[in-house]
Design a protein around this motif. Sequence first.
Motif, PDB file in Angstrom:
ATOM      1  N   PHE A  39      41.548  78.401  54.861  1.00  0.00           N
ATOM      2  CA  PHE A  39      40.308  77.846  55.406  1.00  0.00           C
ATOM      3  C   PHE A  39      39.099  78.458  54.717  1.00  0.00           C
ATOM      4  N   MET A  40      37.968  77.797  54.854  1.00  0.00           N
ATOM      5  CA  MET A  40      36.677  78.283  54.369  1.00  0.00           C
ATOM      6  C   MET A  40      35.674  78.105  55.499  1.00  0.00           C
ATOM      7  N   PRO A  41      35.045  79.193  55.958  1.00  0.00           N
ATOM      8  CA  PRO A  41      33.962  79.018  56.929  1.00  0.00           C
ATOM      9  C   PRO A  41      32.812  78.245  56.269  1.00  0.00           C
ATOM     10  N   GLN A  42      32.152  77.384  57.037  1.00  0.00           N
ATOM     11  CA  GLN A  42      31.038  76.610  56.475  1.00  0.00           C
ATOM     12  C   GLN A  42      29.996  77.570  55.911  1.00  0.00           C
ATOM     13  N   PRO A  43      29.682  77.415  54.617  1.00  0.00           N
ATOM     14  CA  PRO A  43      28.706  78.323  54.002  1.00  0.00           C
ATOM     15  C   PRO A  43      27.288  78.053  54.506  1.00  0.00           C
ATOM     16  N   VAL A  44      26.485  79.114  54.527  1.00  0.00           N
ATOM     17  CA  VAL A  44      25.082  78.978  54.918  1.00  0.00           C
ATOM     18  C   VAL A  44      24.163  79.144  53.711  1.00  0.00           C
ATOM     19  N   SER A  45      24.749  79.355  52.531  1.00  0.00           N
ATOM     20  CA  SER A  45      23.973  79.466  51.290  1.00  0.00           C
ATOM     21  C   SER A  45      24.793  78.847  50.169  1.00  0.00           C
ATOM     22  N   ASP A  46      24.516  79.237  48.912  1.00  0.00           N
ATOM     23  CA  ASP A  46      25.290  78.696  47.795  1.00  0.00           C
ATOM     24  C   ASP A  46      26.510  79.562  47.472  1.00  0.00           C
ATOM     25  N   MET A  47      26.889  80.421  48.434  1.00  0.00           N
ATOM     26  CA  MET A  47      28.086  81.245  48.315  1.00  0.00           C
ATOM     27  C   MET A  47      29.009  80.934  49.485  1.00  0.00           C
ATOM     28  N   ALA A  48      30.310  81.114  49.261  1.00  0.00           N
ATOM     29  CA  ALA A  48      31.281  80.883  50.330  1.00  0.00           C
ATOM     30  C   ALA A  48      32.476  81.806  50.139  1.00  0.00           C
ATOM     31  N   SER A  49      33.192  82.010  51.221  1.00  0.00           N
ATOM     32  CA  SER A  49      34.428  82.792  51.190  1.00  0.00           C
ATOM     33  C   SER A  49      35.600  81.898  51.548  1.00  0.00           C
ATOM     34  N   GLY A  50      36.765  82.248  51.044  1.00  0.00           N
ATOM     35  CA  GLY A  50      37.975  81.518  51.383  1.00  0.00           C
ATOM     36  C   GLY A  50      39.055  82.495  51.815  1.00  0.00           C
ATOM     37  N   PHE A  51      39.891  82.037  52.732  1.00  0.00           N
ATOM     38  CA  PHE A  51      40.925  82.897  53.311  1.00  0.00           C
ATOM     39  C   PHE A  51      42.239  82.138  53.376  1.00  0.00           C
ATOM     40  N   LEU A  52      43.353  82.850  53.219  1.00  0.00           N
ATOM     41  CA  LEU A  52      44.678  82.243  53.267  1.00  0.00           C
ATOM     42  C   LEU A  52      45.733  83.344  53.246  1.00  0.00           C
ATOM     43  N   LYS A 136      48.319  74.357  44.144  1.00  0.00           N
ATOM     44  CA  LYS A 136      47.093  73.705  44.615  1.00  0.00           C
ATOM     45  C   LYS A 136      47.065  73.757  46.133  1.00  0.00           C
ATOM     46  N   VAL A 137      45.892  74.104  46.671  1.00  0.00           N
ATOM     47  CA  VAL A 137      45.725  74.261  48.107  1.00  0.00           C
ATOM     48  C   VAL A 137      44.399  73.625  48.523  1.00  0.00           C
ATOM     49  N   ASP A 138      44.389  72.968  49.672  1.00  0.00           N
ATOM     50  CA  ASP A 138      43.151  72.468  50.259  1.00  0.00           C
ATOM     51  C   ASP A 138      42.688  73.434  51.336  1.00  0.00           C
ATOM     52  N   LEU A 139      41.436  73.856  51.243  1.00  0.00           N
ATOM     53  CA  LEU A 139      40.836  74.709  52.266  1.00  0.00           C
ATOM     54  C   LEU A 139      39.955  73.835  53.146  1.00  0.00           C
ATOM     55  N   PRO A 140      40.318  73.639  54.411  1.00  0.00           N
ATOM     56  CA  PRO A 140      39.426  72.907  55.299  1.00  0.00           C
ATOM     57  C   PRO A 140      38.192  73.755  55.606  1.00  0.00           C
ATOM     58  N   VAL A 141      37.035  73.118  55.599  1.00  0.00           N
ATOM     59  CA  VAL A 141      35.797  73.814  55.950  1.00  0.00           C
ATOM     60  C   VAL A 141      35.701  73.847  57.471  1.00  0.00           C
ATOM     61  N   LYS A 142      35.660  75.045  58.020  1.00  0.00           N
ATOM     62  CA  LYS A 142      35.609  75.262  59.476  1.00  0.00           C
ATOM     63  C   LYS A 142      34.198  75.694  59.869  1.00  0.00           C
ATOM     64  N   GLU A 143      33.968  75.836  61.192  1.00  0.00           N
ATOM     65  CA  GLU A 143      32.661  76.315  61.635  1.00  0.00           C
ATOM     66  C   GLU A 143      32.405  77.706  61.042  1.00  0.00           C
ATOM     67  N   THR A 144      31.138  78.033  60.882  1.00  0.00           N
ATOM     68  CA  THR A 144      30.724  79.276  60.223  1.00  0.00           C
ATOM     69  C   THR A 144      31.376  80.516  60.861  1.00  0.00           C
ATOM     70  N   THR A 145      31.554  80.510  62.164  1.00  0.00           N
ATOM     71  CA  THR A 145      32.084  81.686  62.869  1.00  0.00           C
ATOM     72  C   THR A 145      33.608  81.656  63.029  1.00  0.00           C
ATOM     73  N   TYR A 146      34.277  80.658  62.459  1.00  0.00           N
ATOM     74  CA  TYR A 146      35.734  80.518  62.629  1.00  0.00           C
ATOM     75  C   TYR A 146      36.457  81.792  62.166  1.00  0.00           C
ATOM     76  N   ASN A 147      37.337  82.286  63.020  1.00  0.00           N
ATOM     77  CA  ASN A 147      38.104  83.489  62.705  1.00  0.00           C
ATOM     78  C   ASN A 147      39.425  83.454  63.470  1.00  0.00           C
ATOM     79  N   PRO A 148      40.471  82.867  62.860  1.00  0.00           N
ATOM     80  CA  PRO A 148      41.746  82.796  63.567  1.00  0.00           C
ATOM     81  C   PRO A 148      42.329  84.194  63.750  1.00  0.00           C
ATOM     82  N   THR A 149      43.132  84.353  64.777  1.00  0.00           N
ATOM     83  CA  THR A 149      43.749  85.662  64.982  1.00  0.00           C
ATOM     84  C   THR A 149      44.810  85.923  63.928  1.00  0.00           C
ATOM     85  N   ARG A 150      45.464  84.889  63.472  1.00  0.00           N
ATOM     86  CA  ARG A 150      46.482  85.036  62.427  1.00  0.00           C
ATOM     87  C   ARG A 150      46.695  83.688  61.778  1.00  0.00           C
ATOM     88  N   HIS A 151      46.747  83.633  60.444  1.00  0.00           N
ATOM     89  CA  HIS A 151      47.020  82.358  59.757  1.00  0.00           C
ATOM     90  C   HIS A 151      48.182  82.469  58.911  1.00  0.00           C
TER      91      HIS A 151
END
Length: 151
Positions: A39-52, A136-151
């Motif tokens: 997943f990728m939290p919705q970015p608030v600037s021209d930078m973003a983070s991705g997690f998996l 190849k992986v698709d990262l869904p853009v989630k809400e900015t504060t999204y933080n799953p307990t475990r993925h």
Amino acid sequence: MAGSVLVSLVSVASLAALAGCSSADASEDKPQLKVSGAFMPQPVSDMASGFLTVTNSGGAADKLTSVTSDISDDVTIHETKDQKMRQVKSFDIPADGELSLDRGGSHLMFMGLKKKLEQGQRISVELHFEKTDPIKVDLPVKETTYNPTRH
């Protein structure tokens, strides 16, 4: 003569069985990678983070060496230690283990996003490894504060 033919057939069958075993053993000595929880939290600037999470069910270790995406020409991999983020060249993926990229820890970093990303979109990335073919992986853009307990 019939005895020597039988011995030859048994020998051929034994070699075929051994060949089957060795090819099965060889696959256990390779990384077997699977990606989940991206997943990728919705970015608030021209930078973003991705997690998996990359799970390796194989008998050999591998390394995540780079990431590419058409959303950014500058995608890097970062680790966070002692609350300091730094770029690294690779992440280890142990045999029969996993690499977990989580909020507050190691992550993918996208700099200079080419467009504004909105919640619900999917961002395509390609993960490159030392030994394994790219995934190849698709990262869904989630809400900015999204933080799953475990993925």
